[in-house]
Design an enzyme around this catalytic site. Structure first.
Site, PDB file in Angstrom:
ATOM      1  N   GLU A 227       3.331  -5.241   7.763  1.00 38.82           N
ATOM      2  CA  GLU A 227       2.442  -4.197   8.295  1.00 38.82           C
ATOM      3  C   GLU A 227       2.606  -4.006   9.796  1.00 38.82           C
ATOM      4  OE1 GLU A 227       1.681  -6.269   5.881  1.00 38.82           O
ATOM      5  OE2 GLU A 227       0.303  -5.321   4.455  1.00 38.82           O
TER       6      GLU A 227
ATOM      7  N   GLY B 287       0.783  -5.375   0.559  1.00 36.63           N
ATOM      8  CA  GLY B 287      -0.189  -5.555  -0.522  1.00 36.63           C
ATOM      9  C   GLY B 287       0.428  -6.166  -1.770  1.00 36.63           C
TER      10      GLY B 287
ATOM     11  N   ALA C 119       0.842  -1.208   0.000  1.00 38.90           N
ATOM     12  CA  ALA C 119       0.000   0.000   0.000  1.00 38.90           C
ATOM     13  C   ALA C 119       0.869   1.247   0.000  1.00 38.90           C
ATOM     14  CB  ALA C 119      -0.904  -0.003   1.230  1.00 38.90           C
TER      15      ALA C 119
ATOM     16  N   GLU D 167       0.348  -9.749  -1.117  1.00 37.43           N
ATOM     17  CA  GLU D 167      -1.046 -10.204  -1.212  1.00 37.43           C
ATOM     18  C   GLU D 167      -1.497 -10.303  -2.675  1.00 37.43           C
ATOM     19  OE1 GLU D 167      -2.233  -7.094   1.709  1.00 37.43           O
ATOM     20  OE2 GLU D 167      -3.263  -8.746   2.683  1.00 37.43           O
TER      21      GLU D 167
HETATM   22  N1  COA Z   1       4.457   3.195  -0.122  1.00 37.54           N
HETATM   23  C1  COA Z   1       4.946   4.359  -0.572  1.00 37.54           C
HETATM   24  N2  COA Z   1       6.243   4.550  -0.879  1.00 37.54           N
HETATM   25  C2  COA Z   1       7.078   3.513  -0.719  1.00 37.54           C
HETATM   26  C3  COA Z   1       6.628   2.262  -0.245  1.00 37.54           C
HETATM   27  C4  COA Z   1       5.250   2.130   0.051  1.00 37.54           C
HETATM   28  N3  COA Z   1       4.724   0.978   0.470  1.00 37.54           N
HETATM   29  N4  COA Z   1       7.686   1.425  -0.159  1.00 37.54           N
HETATM   30  C5  COA Z   1       8.750   2.133  -0.581  1.00 37.54           C
HETATM   31  N5  COA Z   1       8.382   3.364  -0.915  1.00 37.54           N
HETATM   32  C6  COA Z   1       9.243   4.455  -1.395  1.00 37.54           C
HETATM   33  C7  COA Z   1      10.159   4.977  -0.299  1.00 37.54           C
HETATM   34  O1  COA Z   1       9.486   5.937   0.501  1.00 37.54           O
HETATM   35  C8  COA Z   1      11.284   5.561  -1.108  1.00 37.54           C
HETATM   36  O2  COA Z   1      10.870   6.821  -1.627  1.00 37.54           O
HETATM   37  P1  COA Z   1      11.901   8.086  -1.608  1.00 37.54           P
HETATM   38  O3  COA Z   1      13.035   7.644  -2.492  1.00 37.54           O
HETATM   39  O4  COA Z   1      11.069   9.186  -2.194  1.00 37.54           O
HETATM   40  O5  COA Z   1      12.301   8.282  -0.189  1.00 37.54           O
HETATM   41  C9  COA Z   1      11.382   4.624  -2.305  1.00 37.54           C
HETATM   42  O6  COA Z   1      10.128   3.938  -2.381  1.00 37.54           O
HETATM   43  C10 COA Z   1      12.472   3.566  -2.142  1.00 37.54           C
HETATM   44  O7  COA Z   1      12.251   2.901  -0.896  1.00 37.54           O
HETATM   45  P2  COA Z   1      13.386   2.774   0.245  1.00 37.54           P
HETATM   46  O8  COA Z   1      12.696   2.540   1.544  1.00 37.54           O
HETATM   47  O9  COA Z   1      14.326   3.928   0.167  1.00 37.54           O
HETATM   48  O10 COA Z   1      14.134   1.455  -0.263  1.00 37.54           O
HETATM   49  P3  COA Z   1      14.926   0.412   0.633  1.00 37.54           P
HETATM   50  O11 COA Z   1      15.593  -0.506  -0.318  1.00 37.54           O
HETATM   51  O12 COA Z   1      15.763   1.127   1.649  1.00 37.54           O
HETATM   52  O13 COA Z   1      13.802  -0.399   1.463  1.00 37.54           O
HETATM   53  C11 COA Z   1      11.757  -1.601   1.738  1.00 37.54           C
HETATM   54  C12 COA Z   1      12.899  -1.205   0.777  1.00 37.54           C
HETATM   55  C13 COA Z   1      10.729  -2.387   0.923  1.00 37.54           C
HETATM   56  C14 COA Z   1      12.299  -2.474   2.867  1.00 37.54           C
HETATM   57  C15 COA Z   1      11.114  -0.338   2.317  1.00 37.54           C
HETATM   58  O14 COA Z   1      10.847   0.564   1.257  1.00 37.54           O
HETATM   59  C16 COA Z   1       9.820  -0.605   3.036  1.00 37.54           C
HETATM   60  O15 COA Z   1       9.830  -1.088   4.159  1.00 37.54           O
HETATM   61  N6  COA Z   1       8.689  -0.251   2.401  1.00 37.54           N
HETATM   62  C17 COA Z   1       7.391  -0.402   3.021  1.00 37.54           C
HETATM   63  C18 COA Z   1       6.874  -1.802   2.843  1.00 37.54           C
HETATM   64  C19 COA Z   1       5.584  -1.962   3.610  1.00 37.54           C
HETATM   65  O16 COA Z   1       5.514  -1.791   4.819  1.00 37.54           O
HETATM   66  N7  COA Z   1       4.520  -2.307   2.877  1.00 37.54           N
HETATM   67  C20 COA Z   1       3.224  -2.511   3.454  1.00 37.54           C
HETATM   68  C21 COA Z   1       2.476  -1.227   3.505  1.00 37.54           C
HETATM   69  S1  COA Z   1       0.937  -1.402   4.375  1.00 37.54           S
END
Ligand code: COA
Length: 256
Positions: A134, A111, A67, A114
């Site tokens: 999450e 998501g 999400a 999922e």
């Molecule tokens: N929603 C919105 N933006 C997201 C995102 C999400 N679910 N996941 C990643 N992004 C964005 C980051 O904010 C970042 O944007 P920026 O460059 O403008 O700061 C970009 O994507 C790259 O992500 P980043 O976190 O810098 O990469 P990473 O390799 O350090 O980490 C993850 C990768 C997947 C571990 C980390 O992005 C993360 O934990 N994302 C959330 C996953 C999550 O919780 N999903 C469930 C949501 S309910």
């Protein structure tokens, strides 16, 4: 090739390939990605030439990071409406008439995970990582809560949901999440080859096989998850978890 929202739609023989294409957000479920998934699956179902759909992610690093955390709304009514819409999108592969294969490269979190498990098959690149993270935001997934126990067993589903840690492609294969693991650079070719094998089977029998195995997968059990989401968002831990993600820092959850 067609551009549907933020999703590229390409026909390759009898296969429709949907590529989620917002790599700067790791293909998170933005409005454009959500619209493109729904539109692409509908288009494939309505096109007689198409037998199977493959979903994959652009940019190499991610299939889909879940999400769009940047756009969560804490108002319960808006949160509930958002969650219903999001669940409708990420469960769309399960409802599609024709088989859907997720070709997972890199991150399939929240998501995105999922969406993949709502598909009929997952072909994973060696670099694929699957997670239900999450809990780290102080919230819970909707669809994984309902389905993951059927795939990996209840204890492993609870472990994945309560710890939020990623599992790699090989472990995901052992757990029954993934059908096969392939080298990163062969992912799309392997997914297309698998899709072609299904596409060469009798079309109606294939579609009925999908429906039979999915029978009983109605929407009712989603109600609990749907109504739980806005409730969780009212808790201080969710506000802290989501703020911490946006501010790129570790969350400080309630310790009491
Ligand atoms: N929603 C919105 N933006 C997201 C995102 C999400 N679910 N996941 C990643 N992004 C964005 C980051 O904010 C970042 O944007 P920026 O460059 O403008 O700061 C970009 O994507 C790259 O992500 P980043 O976190 O810098 O990469 P990473 O390799 O350090 O980490 C993850 C990768 C997947 C571990 C980390 O992005 C993360 O934990 N994302 C959330 C996953 C999550 O919780 N999903 C469930 C949501 S309910």
């Amino acid at each position: 090739m067609l551009r549907l929202g933020s999703v590229n739609y390409e026909v390759r023989g009898k296969i429709a390939v949907l590529t989620l294409d917002e790599p700067n957000k790791l293909n998170a479920l933005t409005i454009g990605i959500r619209a493109g998934i729904l539109e692409g699956l509908k288009r494939a179902d309505h096109d007689d030439q198409i037998r199977v759909t493959v979903i994959t992610g652009a940019g190499g690093k991610a299939f889909c990071a879940g999400a769009d955390i940047g756009n969560f709304d804490f108002d319960p009514e808006k949160a509930r409406a958002f969650f219903i819409e999001a669940m409708n999108v990420l469960t769309a592969p399960e409802r599609a008439l024709k088989p859907v294969i997720s070709a997972v490269n890199g991150i399939a979190f929240g998501g995105g995970f999922e969406l993949a498990i709502a598909s009929d098959f997952i072909i994973a690149a060696e670099s694929a990582r699957f997670a239900v993270p999450e809990i780290k935001l102080g919230i819970l997934p909707g669809f994984a809560i309902v389905r993951l126990g059927d795939i990996v067993g209840r204890a492993k589903a609870k472990e994945m949901s309560m710890l939020g840690d990623p599992v790699g492609a090989e472990e995901a294969c052992r757990l029954g999440i993934v059908s096969r693991v392939v080298p990163d650079d062969a992912l799309l070719a392997e997914a297309l080859a698998f899709a072609d094998r299904i596409a060469s089977q009798p079309r109606l029998a294939v579609q009925m096989a999908k429906s039979f195995y999915n029978r009983g997968l109605g929407g009712d059990e989603m109600r609990h998850a749907i109504d739980g989401f806005p409730f969780l968002l009212t808790h201080a831990d969710a506000r802290e978890g989501i703020a911490a993600f946006r501010e790129k820092r570790a969350p400080r959850f309630d310790k009491k």
